[in-house]
Design an enzyme around this catalytic site. Structure first.
Site, PDB file in Angstrom:
ATOM      1  N   HIS A  97       0.853  -1.187   0.000  1.00 43.83           N
ATOM      2  CA  HIS A  97       0.000   0.000   0.000  1.00 43.83           C
ATOM      3  C   HIS A  97       0.889   1.238   0.000  1.00 43.83           C
ATOM      4  O   HIS A  97       2.082   1.172   0.344  1.00 43.83           O
ATOM      5  CB  HIS A  97      -0.908  -0.003   1.220  1.00 43.83           C
ATOM      6  N   GLU A  99       1.152   3.804   1.964  1.00 44.26           N
ATOM      7  CA  GLU A  99       1.779   4.175   3.236  1.00 44.26           C
ATOM      8  C   GLU A  99       2.922   3.223   3.600  1.00 44.26           C
ATOM      9  O   GLU A  99       3.970   3.663   4.082  1.00 44.26           O
ATOM     10  CB  GLU A  99       0.742   4.192   4.364  1.00 44.26           C
ATOM     11  N   CYS A 125      -5.689   2.136   5.963  1.00 43.36           N
ATOM     12  CA  CYS A 125      -6.407   0.915   6.317  1.00 43.36           C
ATOM     13  C   CYS A 125      -5.836   0.376   7.631  1.00 43.36           C
ATOM     14  O   CYS A 125      -4.858   0.908   8.163  1.00 43.36           O
ATOM     15  CB  CYS A 125      -6.262  -0.122   5.206  1.00 43.36           C
ATOM     16  N   CYS A 128      -2.080  -0.450   7.372  1.00 43.16           N
ATOM     17  CA  CYS A 128      -1.226   0.734   7.290  1.00 43.16           C
ATOM     18  C   CYS A 128      -1.267   1.535   8.589  1.00 43.16           C
ATOM     19  O   CYS A 128      -0.251   2.099   9.003  1.00 43.16           O
ATOM     20  CB  CYS A 128      -1.647   1.601   6.116  1.00 43.16           C
TER      21      CYS A 128
END
Length: 200
Positions: A97, A99, A125, A128
C-alpha cells in the site's frame, strides 16, 4: 397486531442506536476527528504544509492502478521529502500500500520518522494504521475517509485510524488531521465505482 418478534427487533435497534459506542465494545473517535479537519493537538504550523502536500500525494496516486498515494513531510520545514503509491497490482505484494511503501522508502533513506508527518490521499487501512503507529510518525493527515471509500463501493476493513490508534498501547501516538483536501482526493475514488474486487 404487531408480533412480539417485531417489537423485540424494534427495541433492540433503538437500544443499540441510543447506546454509547464504548458500551458496544467500540471506541468512538474523539469529537474533533468526527467533525473533520484537525484534532485539538494538531500543530498549527503544519496545517498549510499538509494542505500543500496533498496535491503531491494525489499526483503519486494517479500513477497507480489503485489510486492511493502518500507523501512524507518534514515537520520542521514543511517540505515533502518522499512519496509513494500503491503497487500491489504490479508487484504481487498485498502489503504494498502507499503508506507501507512510503515507510519502506523513508527507512531505506535513513529518515527519522518521528520528525515527519504522513499525508495520504485516503484514511490508512488497518494494516497501514498499524505500520504508522509502529513507525511512530509525528502525524497522519488524510483526505478521503474509510467510511467514504465504503460508500463508494470500495471494499475496506471498516475501522477508522483513530479507533486503531486509541487501542494502541504504544507510546507517542501521532496527531491526526482528517478530511484534508477532499476536493482533490474524493474524485480519485468516485471513479472506481462499479469496478469489481477488493481495493488493495
Amino acid at each position: 397486531m404487531i408480533s412480539s418478534n417485531s417489537s423485540r427487533r424494534r427495541f433492540l435497534r433503538t437500544a443499540v442506536a441510543a447506546a454509547p459506542l464504548s458500551a458496544l465494545g467500540v471506541l468512538a473517535p474523539p469529537a474533533s476527528a468526527l467533525q473533520g479537519h484537525r484534532g485539538e493537538d494538531w500543530p498549527a504550523d503544519l496545517t498549510d504544509a499538509v494542505e500543500h502536500a496533498m496535491p503531491v500525494a494525489v499526483d503519486w496516486a494517479r500513477q497507480a492502478r489503485w489510486p492511493f498515494g502518500a507523501v512524507l513531510v518534514d515537520a520542521g520545514s514543511g517540505a515533502v521529502v518522499a512519496g509513494s503509491c500503491n503497487t500491489t497490482d504490479n508487484t504481487g505484494d498485498p502489503t504494498a500500500h502507499a503508506e507501507v511503501n512510503l515507510l519502506r522508502k523513508a527507512t531505506d533513506a535513513g529518515l527519522d520518522l518521528p520528525s515527519h508527518v504522513v499525508v495520504t490521499t485516503a484514511e490508512p487501512c488497518a494494516m497501514c494504521a498499524g505500520a504508522l503507529l509502529w513507525a511512530k510518525v509525528r502525524g497522519v493527515a488524510y483526505g478521503t475517509s474509510v467510511a467514504k471509500l465504503i460508500s463508494y463501493g470500495i471494499s475496506q476493513i471498516d475501522v477508522s485510524f483513530t479507533a486503531i490508534a486509541q487501542r494502541s498501547r504504544l507510546t507517542g501516538h501521532p496527531v491526526v488531521a482528517c478530511n484534508v483536501r477532499p476536493d482533490l482526493t474524493d474524485p480519485l475514488y468516485r471513479r472506481l465505482i462499479g469496478e469489481t474486487g477488493d481495493a488493495p
